[in-house]
Design a protein around this motif. Sequence first.
Motif, PDB file in Angstrom:
ATOM      1  N   ASN A   1      -0.513   9.573 -39.732  1.00  0.00           N
ATOM      2  CA  ASN A   1       0.757   9.789 -39.720  1.00  0.00           C
ATOM      3  C   ASN A   1       1.943   9.296 -40.393  1.00  0.00           C
ATOM      4  O   ASN A   1       3.018   9.239 -40.390  1.00  0.00           O
ATOM      5  N   GLY A   2       1.246   7.938 -40.977  1.00  0.00           N
ATOM      6  CA  GLY A   2       2.334   7.154 -41.828  1.00  0.00           C
ATOM      7  C   GLY A   2       2.829   6.167 -41.086  1.00  0.00           C
ATOM      8  O   GLY A   2       3.454   5.272 -41.741  1.00  0.00           O
ATOM      9  N   ILE A   3       2.782   6.022 -39.756  1.00  0.00           N
ATOM     10  CA  ILE A   3       3.323   4.900 -38.810  1.00  0.00           C
ATOM     11  C   ILE A   3       2.637   3.755 -39.059  1.00  0.00           C
ATOM     12  O   ILE A   3       1.371   3.567 -38.929  1.00  0.00           O
ATOM     13  N   LEU A   4       3.447   2.657 -39.054  1.00  0.00           N
ATOM     14  CA  LEU A   4       2.734   1.490 -39.454  1.00  0.00           C
ATOM     15  C   LEU A   4       2.874   0.585 -38.321  1.00  0.00           C
ATOM     16  O   LEU A   4       4.104   0.313 -37.924  1.00  0.00           O
ATOM     17  N   GLU A   5       1.792  -0.126 -37.853  1.00  0.00           N
ATOM     18  CA  GLU A   5       1.861  -0.944 -36.671  1.00  0.00           C
ATOM     19  C   GLU A   5       1.541  -2.410 -36.947  1.00  0.00           C
ATOM     20  O   GLU A   5       0.495  -2.546 -37.677  1.00  0.00           O
ATOM     21  N   ILE A   6       2.317  -3.246 -36.838  1.00  0.00           N
ATOM     22  CA  ILE A   6       2.150  -4.557 -37.010  1.00  0.00           C
ATOM     23  C   ILE A   6       2.547  -5.255 -35.813  1.00  0.00           C
ATOM     24  O   ILE A   6       3.815  -5.646 -35.368  1.00  0.00           O
ATOM     25  N   GLY A   7       1.610  -5.918 -34.753  1.00  0.00           N
ATOM     26  CA  GLY A   7       1.844  -6.484 -33.573  1.00  0.00           C
ATOM     27  C   GLY A   7       2.537  -5.512 -32.966  1.00  0.00           C
ATOM     28  O   GLY A   7       2.182  -4.296 -32.364  1.00  0.00           O
ATOM     29  N   ARG A   8       3.808  -5.894 -32.278  1.00  0.00           N
ATOM     30  CA  ARG A   8       4.571  -5.142 -31.373  1.00  0.00           C
ATOM     31  C   ARG A   8       5.554  -4.207 -32.348  1.00  0.00           C
ATOM     32  O   ARG A   8       6.369  -3.239 -31.634  1.00  0.00           O
ATOM     33  N   ILE A   9       5.395  -4.384 -33.550  1.00  0.00           N
ATOM     34  CA  ILE A   9       6.463  -3.475 -34.286  1.00  0.00           C
ATOM     35  C   ILE A   9       5.926  -2.426 -34.808  1.00  0.00           C
ATOM     36  O   ILE A   9       4.582  -2.281 -35.205  1.00  0.00           O
ATOM     37  N   ARG A  10       6.631  -1.211 -34.756  1.00  0.00           N
ATOM     38  CA  ARG A  10       6.101   0.125 -35.387  1.00  0.00           C
ATOM     39  C   ARG A  10       7.279   0.673 -36.231  1.00  0.00           C
ATOM     40  O   ARG A  10       8.254   0.545 -35.805  1.00  0.00           O
ATOM     41  N   ILE A  11       6.718   1.143 -37.524  1.00  0.00           N
ATOM     42  CA  ILE A  11       7.541   1.398 -38.356  1.00  0.00           C
ATOM     43  C   ILE A  11       7.128   3.032 -38.837  1.00  0.00           C
ATOM     44  O   ILE A  11       6.205   3.136 -39.210  1.00  0.00           O
ATOM     45  N   ASN A  12       8.428   3.631 -38.666  1.00  0.00           N
ATOM     46  CA  ASN A  12       8.014   5.235 -39.065  1.00  0.00           C
ATOM     47  C   ASN A  12       8.831   5.540 -40.160  1.00  0.00           C
ATOM     48  O   ASN A  12      10.045   5.555 -40.309  1.00  0.00           O
ATOM     49  N   PRO A  13       8.120   5.512 -41.253  1.00  0.00           N
ATOM     50  CA  PRO A  13       8.818   5.822 -42.525  1.00  0.00           C
ATOM     51  C   PRO A  13       9.339   7.174 -42.698  1.00  0.00           C
ATOM     52  O   PRO A  13      10.340   7.438 -43.530  1.00  0.00           O
ATOM     53  N   GLN A  14       8.937   8.119 -41.866  1.00  0.00           N
ATOM     54  CA  GLN A  14       9.523   9.628 -41.816  1.00  0.00           C
ATOM     55  C   GLN A  14      11.033   9.382 -41.515  1.00  0.00           C
ATOM     56  O   GLN A  14      12.181  10.190 -42.092  1.00  0.00           O
ATOM     57  N   THR A  15      11.083   8.908 -40.156  1.00  0.00           N
ATOM     58  CA  THR A  15      12.496   8.646 -39.574  1.00  0.00           C
ATOM     59  C   THR A  15      13.317   7.434 -40.124  1.00  0.00           C
ATOM     60  O   THR A  15      14.246   7.295 -39.754  1.00  0.00           O
ATOM     61  N   ARG A  16      12.632   6.352 -40.901  1.00  0.00           N
ATOM     62  CA  ARG A  16      13.103   5.163 -41.008  1.00  0.00           C
ATOM     63  C   ARG A  16      13.666   4.470 -39.870  1.00  0.00           C
ATOM     64  O   ARG A  16      14.552   3.809 -39.760  1.00  0.00           O
ATOM     65  N   THR A  17      12.595   4.684 -38.583  1.00  0.00           N
ATOM     66  CA  THR A  17      13.049   3.786 -37.323  1.00  0.00           C
ATOM     67  C   THR A  17      11.993   2.704 -37.193  1.00  0.00           C
ATOM     68  O   THR A  17      10.892   2.906 -37.644  1.00  0.00           O
ATOM     69  N   VAL A  18      12.522   1.660 -36.572  1.00  0.00           N
ATOM     70  CA  VAL A  18      11.617   0.736 -36.245  1.00  0.00           C
ATOM     71  C   VAL A  18      11.821   0.442 -34.746  1.00  0.00           C
ATOM     72  O   VAL A  18      12.828   0.484 -34.083  1.00  0.00           O
TER      73      VAL A  18
END
Length: 224
Positions: free
Chosen positions: A124-141
Amino acid sequence: MKALIVEDNKLISGVLEKNLRHDYYIDVVETGNEAITLASTNEYDIILLDLGLPDIDGSRVCTQIRKDNNTVPIIVSSGLSAIQTKVEMLNIGADDYLVKPYNLNELRARMQVALRHKANIAPNGILEIGRIRINPQTRTVTCTDRVIELRRKEYDILNYLAHNCGQVLSRQMIMDHVWSTDSNLWANVVDVHVKHIRDKIGRPYSSMLLKTIHGVGYKLERIE
Ligand code: CA
């Protein structure tokens, strides 16, 4: 899986197609402009990019694909073996670089590595690095489910670092990627933004996650 082969030498693209078609649906184009168009309208799993193309250079193709926020793995190949060329290509967002003529088994192995690297990004394009999740569709972190309110450029910087997790990005690279080239920027603009990002994510975790590489720039580490 779907692969795009960008290669103006029909002999080479023919061999590649023949060898890869059992594992990939393959599109072949001979020009850089066609490559950019196809990459922006198709979901490729990987792109094999020749550097010397008849219209625009492969480096411009790679730069444009990354500018479009497309994280598709790109493996560049060229007859040029100069370290400088390799480093430049990796710096502008290529995942790997192979000098021609290369061995097909080596190409396959490197494609596997590049695909594994991409697997950190969920379908779904969501990027997970450790505790961080980045959603490029909504530009939310989020950080462990807490929403981090980032300003636009802060988001762009974090997203850029996340897509290059584990790699050092210089301040200049970050400026070039996040701001338009004609922007009038003050010297420590990147540092100020990184400080804000760290403050918002919360220390000490953010300082371990987003590392300062003294004299060079920044790096995002995959830590829990
Ligand atoms: Ca060529």
